[in-house]
Design a protein around this motif. Structure first.
Motif, PDB file in Angstrom:
ATOM      1  N   ARG A   3       0.838  -1.187   0.000  1.00 38.69           N
ATOM      2  CA  ARG A   3       0.000   0.000   0.000  1.00 38.69           C
ATOM      3  C   ARG A   3       0.878   1.245   0.000  1.00 38.69           C
ATOM      4  N   VAL A   4       0.476   2.260  -0.751  1.00 41.30           N
ATOM      5  CA  VAL A   4       1.204   3.520  -0.861  1.00 41.30           C
ATOM      6  C   VAL A   4       0.241   4.663  -0.568  1.00 41.30           C
ATOM      7  N   TYR A  42      -4.323   9.276  -9.299  1.00 42.16           N
ATOM      8  CA  TYR A  42      -4.057   8.341  -8.202  1.00 42.16           C
ATOM      9  C   TYR A  42      -5.336   7.709  -7.651  1.00 42.16           C
ATOM     10  N   PHE A  43      -6.479   8.120  -8.152  1.00 41.20           N
ATOM     11  CA  PHE A  43      -7.742   7.570  -7.676  1.00 41.20           C
ATOM     12  C   PHE A  43      -8.103   6.311  -8.463  1.00 41.20           C
ATOM     13  N   GLY A  44      -8.745   5.369  -7.760  1.00 40.17           N
ATOM     14  CA  GLY A  44      -9.208   4.149  -8.407  1.00 40.17           C
ATOM     15  C   GLY A  44      -8.143   3.093  -8.602  1.00 40.17           C
ATOM     16  N   ASP A  57      -4.595  -0.464  -3.738  1.00 42.36           N
ATOM     17  CA  ASP A  57      -3.531  -0.257  -2.754  1.00 42.36           C
ATOM     18  C   ASP A  57      -2.872   1.121  -2.843  1.00 42.36           C
ATOM     19  N   VAL A  58      -3.602   2.118  -3.327  1.00 40.96           N
ATOM     20  CA  VAL A  58      -3.141   3.502  -3.288  1.00 40.96           C
ATOM     21  C   VAL A  58      -4.159   4.314  -2.493  1.00 40.96           C
ATOM     22  N   ASP A  59      -3.671   4.996  -1.472  1.00 33.54           N
ATOM     23  CA  ASP A  59      -4.520   5.807  -0.606  1.00 33.54           C
ATOM     24  C   ASP A  59      -4.282   7.275  -0.937  1.00 33.54           C
ATOM     25  N   THR A  69      -1.289  15.832   7.913  1.00 30.80           N
ATOM     26  CA  THR A  69      -1.568  15.025   9.091  1.00 30.80           C
ATOM     27  C   THR A  69      -1.229  13.549   8.889  1.00 30.80           C
ATOM     28  N   TYR A  70      -0.782  13.175   7.687  1.00 33.98           N
ATOM     29  CA  TYR A  70      -0.449  11.768   7.450  1.00 33.98           C
ATOM     30  C   TYR A  70       0.711  11.353   8.364  1.00 33.98           C
ATOM     31  N   ALA A  71       0.560  10.213   9.028  1.00 33.77           N
ATOM     32  CA  ALA A  71       1.579   9.763   9.987  1.00 33.77           C
ATOM     33  C   ALA A  71       2.041   8.335   9.720  1.00 33.77           C
TER      34      ALA A  71
END
Length: 201
Positions: free
Chosen positions: A3-4, A15-17, A20-22, A32-34
């Protein structure tokens, strides 16, 4: 598949759809990504580029005043690995002590990161779009170095803007719209995702 997290990406963008990509858009506040997944970062570049001060006659800005977006992306890539993309010549590199890249390969800094200069025109962009990458703890692929064959202009210099009214149709330059100029070609996106996934190993 690893996952990335794709940080600071456009809504409904490339990057949508993807499995394993968020994707993290402005609404989610990628600052805020941690973790814990490796990242592909596209932090906003407006305050780090050639026109960081704003357009003539408009609101004036401070160089690097991006509300901490680049700094948070840099902290993340050093913590979880991956790659950051920014326009070539970005003042963010100097501000954060990164190795300024040149054509022809990857260049190391004292923090364990690697920078390079590559043109997205090699990967399907209609303009050359010279780009700097900063990678940490991931594979460093041998990219398509050198000047690409893309010919579409990304923008118009100020002196050309004044001249446009006097140019004949035969002299016209094909220009690129803002949305297309900012878009990441799928081939380039896939290469960045592969780099980020390798960091998980």
């Amino acid at each position: 598949m690893t996952r990335v997290a794709a940080l600071f990406v456009a809504p409904r963008g490339c990057y949508f759809g993807l499995p394993d990509v968020d994707p993290w858009t402005e609404d989610r506040d990628a600052r805020t990504y941690a973790g814990p997944h490796p990242i592909v970062g596209h932090p906003p570049c407006q305050r780090w580029g050639r026109y960081w001060f704003g357009r003539p006659g408009g609101e004036r800005y401070e160089k690097g005043d991006d509300d901490g977006c680049f700094a948070s992306c840099l902290a993340n890539v050093r913590r979880v690995g991956g790659v950051i993309e920014h326009p070539a010549g970005s003042y963010a590199w100097t501000a954060h002590g990164l190795a300024e890249p040149r054509l022809g390969g990857w260049f190391a800094d004292m923090f364990g990161g690697w920078s390079c200069l590559v043109e997205q025109g090699h990967y399907g962009h209609r303009a050359r779009k010279p780009t700097w990458l900063y990678a940490v703890r991931c594979d460093l692929p041998s990219l398509k170095w050198g000047r690409s064959l893309a010919t579409v202009r990304e923008e118009v210099a100020e002196d050309e803007t004044r001249q446009r009214g006097r140019r004949s149709r035969s002299d016209a330059i094909e220009l690129m719209g803002h949305r297309e100029r900012l878009a990441t070609p799928p081939l380039f996106r896939d290469m960045l995702l592969a780099m980020a996934r390798s960091a998980a190993r």
